[in-house]
Design an enzyme around this catalytic site. Structure first.
Site, PDB file in Angstrom:
ATOM      1  N   SER A 176       0.759  -1.217  -0.097  1.00  0.00           N
ATOM      2  CA  SER A 176      -0.148   0.011  -0.121  1.00  0.00           C
ATOM      3  C   SER A 176       0.624   1.356  -0.029  1.00  0.00           C
ATOM      4  CB  SER A 176      -0.757  -0.055   1.385  1.00  0.00           C
ATOM      5  OG  SER A 176      -1.546   1.328   1.297  1.00  0.00           O
ATOM      6  N   TYR A 189      -2.169  -1.011  10.360  1.00  0.00           N
ATOM      7  CA  TYR A 189      -2.312  -1.371   9.061  1.00  0.00           C
ATOM      8  C   TYR A 189      -0.935  -0.953   7.928  1.00  0.00           C
ATOM      9  CZ  TYR A 189      -4.047  -1.145   3.973  1.00  0.00           C
ATOM     10  OH  TYR A 189      -4.281  -1.193   2.776  1.00  0.00           O
TER      11      TYR A 189
END
Length: 287
Positions: A176, A189
């Site tokens: 990401s 995350y």
């Protein structure tokens, strides 16, 4: 051309539903022509029921691959992915379960090999997130859960897959942009995504001599069910204008990610391993 679409405040509950998204996400660009780049290949795609994973499954099928799709519990979304893959003339095998469990990850590989007779491409795409704006309020359970789903599953799956992979096969891990920009409300995350980038580099160095390529994709904001089920669940207004902070001024569509995975899975990327591709709307991350 993919055009900007207006994304408004909304929310869902995890794991999220593709059918409930407004506006609907685009899975494959009209006019995308397959070129048999993955003809005869067998791919396992986690989180393939919706979002980026569904787009990857459809693109792989159009390029000639049969796919196995792993999903948590979204049976309607998974069935739609299966329908879309089969509409491309390829096979789609569905596997339901929790990737946080090591034994289930091993079963996914075993079942795919049993059904299709082999494995050529592993796409570690599944992931989850929860919003937490204060580290002192982030529970030990949430920290462990996010790592188990996002990071540990990639280790379990890759470990089980490697004995079946050979020359010109590929592992593609979904990271990401958040691994690089570090949003303050997604500490756990973002940490998993940073770990995935490093895991990709080290694993590539270990296996590239066998002809197995390992790369990562680090998407920017992409319109998938994870967004309304996490950001929207925290505050529906957070999705108002989702993605407009990118230099392109919009969120990405899954249709813009599928071809990136095709590239890394195919021999077009024959001299690329240990790298991270950044389809993120123009954000420069220097990584």
């Amino acid at each position: 051309m993919v055009r900007k679409v207006a994304i408004h405040a909304q929310s869902q509950t995890l794991p999220g539903s593709e059918a409930e998204m407004e506006p609907p996400a685009e899975m494959i660009r009209p006019g995308y022509r397959g070129a048999s780049k993955l003809e005869g290949k067998i791919a396992l795609i986690t989180g393939g029921d919706s979002g980026i994973g569904r787009s990857v499954a459809i693109h792989f099928a159009r390029e000639g691959a049969d796919v196995a799709v792993v999903y948590l519990s979204e049976r309607e979304d998974a069935a739609e992915t299966q329908r879309l893959v089969e509409a491309e003339g390829r096979r789609c095998h569905l596997i339901e379960g929790d990737l946080a469990e090591a034994e289930f990850c091993r079963r996914c590989i075993d079942e795919t090999v049993q059904v299709y007779g082999g494995l050529n491409i592993l796409v570690n795409n599944a992931g989850t997130q929860w919003v937490c704006q204060d580290l002192t309020e982030l529970s030990d359970e949430q920290w462990r859960s996010v790592f188990e789903t996002n990071m540990h599953s990639q280790f379990y799956l890759a470990k089980a897959a490697l004995p079946h992979l050979g020359e010109d096969d590929a592992i593609i891990n979904n990271a990401s942009v958040n691994a690089y920009i570090g949003p303050d409300f997604l500490v756990d995350y973002s940490a998993t995504k940073g770990a995935i980038v490093s895991f990709t580099r080290s694993l590539s160095n270990q296996v590239v001599g066998r002809g197995i390529r390992v790369n990562a994709v680090a998407p920017g904001p992409v319109w998938t069910p994870l967004q309304p089920a996490t950001l929207g669940a925290h505050d529906p207004q957070w999705l108002e204008g989702f993605g407009e902070e990118t230099p392109m001024g919009r969120a990405g569509q899954p249709s813009e990610l599928g071809p990136v995975f095709v590239f890394l899975a195919s021999l077009d990327a024959s001299f690329i391993s240990g790298q991270t591709i950044h389809p993120n709307g123009g954000t420069v991350v220097n990584g």
